[in-house]
Enzyme design. Structure first.
Site, mmCIF file in Angstrom:
data_model
loop_
_atom_site.group_PDB
_atom_site.id
_atom_site.type_symbol
_atom_site.label_atom_id
_atom_site.label_comp_id
_atom_site.label_asym_id
_atom_site.label_seq_id
_atom_site.Cartn_x
_atom_site.Cartn_y
_atom_site.Cartn_z
ATOM 1 N N GLY A 183 5.692 -14.399 3.886
ATOM 2 C CA GLY A 183 4.810 -14.434 3.495
ATOM 3 C C GLY A 183 5.904 -15.831 2.278
ATOM 4 N N ALA A 184 4.956 -16.481 1.497
ATOM 5 C CA ALA A 184 5.758 -16.864 0.386
ATOM 6 C C ALA A 184 6.821 -18.139 1.067
ATOM 7 C CB ALA A 184 6.557 -16.473 -0.568
ATOM 8 N N LEU A 185 5.646 -18.948 2.001
ATOM 9 C CA LEU A 185 6.275 -19.727 3.050
ATOM 10 C C LEU A 185 6.916 -21.106 1.764
ATOM 11 C CD1 LEU A 185 3.465 -19.938 5.754
ATOM 12 C CD2 LEU A 185 5.740 -18.439 5.566
ATOM 13 N N GLU A 242 9.122 -24.892 3.444
ATOM 14 C CA GLU A 242 10.412 -25.989 4.884
ATOM 15 C C GLU A 242 10.649 -25.301 5.402
ATOM 16 O OE1 GLU A 242 8.640 -29.417 4.386
ATOM 17 O OE2 GLU A 242 7.347 -28.542 2.775
ATOM 18 N N HIS A 245 10.149 -21.825 6.580
ATOM 19 C CA HIS A 245 9.275 -21.424 7.886
ATOM 20 C C HIS A 245 8.754 -22.392 8.386
ATOM 21 C CE1 HIS A 245 9.396 -18.766 4.574
ATOM 22 N NE2 HIS A 245 9.782 -17.461 5.493
ATOM 23 N N GLN A 272 12.366 -2.794 5.778
ATOM 24 C CA GLN A 272 13.479 -3.059 5.174
ATOM 25 C C GLN A 272 14.301 -3.363 4.234
ATOM 26 O OE1 GLN A 272 12.067 -6.680 8.056
ATOM 27 N NE2 GLN A 272 12.835 -7.960 6.263
ATOM 28 N N GLY A 305 15.407 -18.247 11.424
ATOM 29 C CA GLY A 305 15.814 -18.912 10.337
ATOM 30 C C GLY A 305 17.062 -18.734 10.636
ATOM 31 N N ASP A 345 19.454 -16.407 7.637
ATOM 32 C CA ASP A 345 19.762 -14.800 8.348
ATOM 33 C C ASP A 345 20.081 -15.053 9.559
ATOM 34 O OD1 ASP A 345 17.965 -13.649 6.402
ATOM 35 O OD2 ASP A 345 16.563 -14.685 6.804
ATOM 36 N N SER A 383 12.556 -17.462 -0.504
ATOM 37 C CA SER A 383 10.986 -17.352 -0.849
ATOM 38 C C SER A 383 11.693 -15.850 -1.843
ATOM 39 C CB SER A 383 10.408 -16.149 -0.020
ATOM 40 O OG SER A 383 10.018 -16.528 1.935
#
Length: 281
Positions: free
Chosen positions: A31-33, A35, A37, A61, A149, A152, A188
């Site tokens: 979440g906390a999307l 561009e 994402h 995690q 993406g 990571d 995020s």
């Protein structure tokens, strides 16, 4: 727009698509999307007939409980952003209990050593948590393709290894890093930075680009020393690590080889917020 909170209801909805062999694309997120994402969703919409996004802040995690507590949760805003792309995108936003059934613990994984480098050294148990949630989500959604993406990059390589070792029938697609106008990799966590810190954090990408130029003619060790000197000039930044590693094995480069592809990896604290980035060399 459909938002599911229970896996059984999501699976029932997806069942007809699986039976008719419609291509299902999947974008797992916390979440906390931003561009970045949204670009993954856009690629999935191009490639597939059905697109699913998960929004789930995965506790297993996080090796830092404070980081977990402060991680931004913006579901309503996220849904609006998703809707702006397509109202046909399916959202899966489960609770921790729905996923872990009261046992919030990780499985244990062997990723052939990928998990012991960089992030693995500094965040014990992190990739067991990543492997646990990604495997669970793949089993729930049963996607044909899943999008991650490259910010990571280590996680991307580990997910590919997970799919290979467990023979999960999903194609993993790595997508380019999306950056702010000043070069800062979109994350995020950027939401927690002050405007000044966000502007100053352009130093990270600038230094990565300089390191790429230096690595063309200098050794890995000399390149690392250059980066360490750069960050020592900026007391507002705390360099956790800068490493040059083989893209395939993620092992640290000791001596350059023309037969290998290398990538620079960096983790930096700014205002107590941990930012990561990487760049192909």
């Amino acid at each position: 727009m459909l938002v599911f909170t229970e896996k059984v209801n999501l699976q029932k909805h997806l069942e007809s698509f699986h039976k008719t062999n419609k291509s299902v694309g999947f974008v797992p997120t916390m979440g906390a999307l931003h561009e970045g994402h949204l670009s993954l969703l856009e690629q999935s919409l191009i490639d597939n007939e059905i697109t699913v996004i998960s929004i789930f802040v995965n506790p297993t995690q996080f090796n830092n409980s404070e980081d977990l507590k402060k991680y931004p949760r913006t579901l309503d805003n996220d849904v609006k952003k998703i809707e702006s792309l397509s109202k046909e995108i399916i959202v899966f936003s489960p609770s921790v209990d729905e996923i872990y059934q009261g046992k919030t613990i990780s499985l244990s994984f062997n990723f052939d050593g990928l998990e012991n480098q960089m992030e693995g050294k500094h965040r014990p148990g992190h990739f067991d948590g990543v492997g646990t949630i990604v495997k669970m989500l793949f089993e729930i959604v049963k996607p044909n393709k899943a999008y991650f993406g490259q910010k990571d990059f280590q996680q991307l390589q580990i997910v590919k290894k997970l799919v290979s070792k467990y023979k999960i029938p999903v194609e993993i697609i790595g997508c380019p890093i999306h950056r702010e106008s000043n070069g800062l990799a979109m994350s995020s966590r950027n939401q927690r930075l002050s405007e000044k810190a966000k502007n100053d954090a352009s130093l990270i990408y600038k230094t990565l680009k300089k390191s790429k130029e230096i690595f063309k003619t200098k050794s890995a060790n000399e390149t690392i020393k250059f980066v360490e000197r750069e960050f020592s000039k900026h007391p507002d930044f705390e360099l956790e690590y800068f490493e040059i590693a083989d893209e395939k094995t993620l092992l640290t480069c000791k001596r350059k080889s023309k037969s290998k592809k290398y990538r620079a990896f960096i983790a930096v604290f700014v205002e107590g917020i941990r930012l990561i980035d990487n760049l192909s060399l």
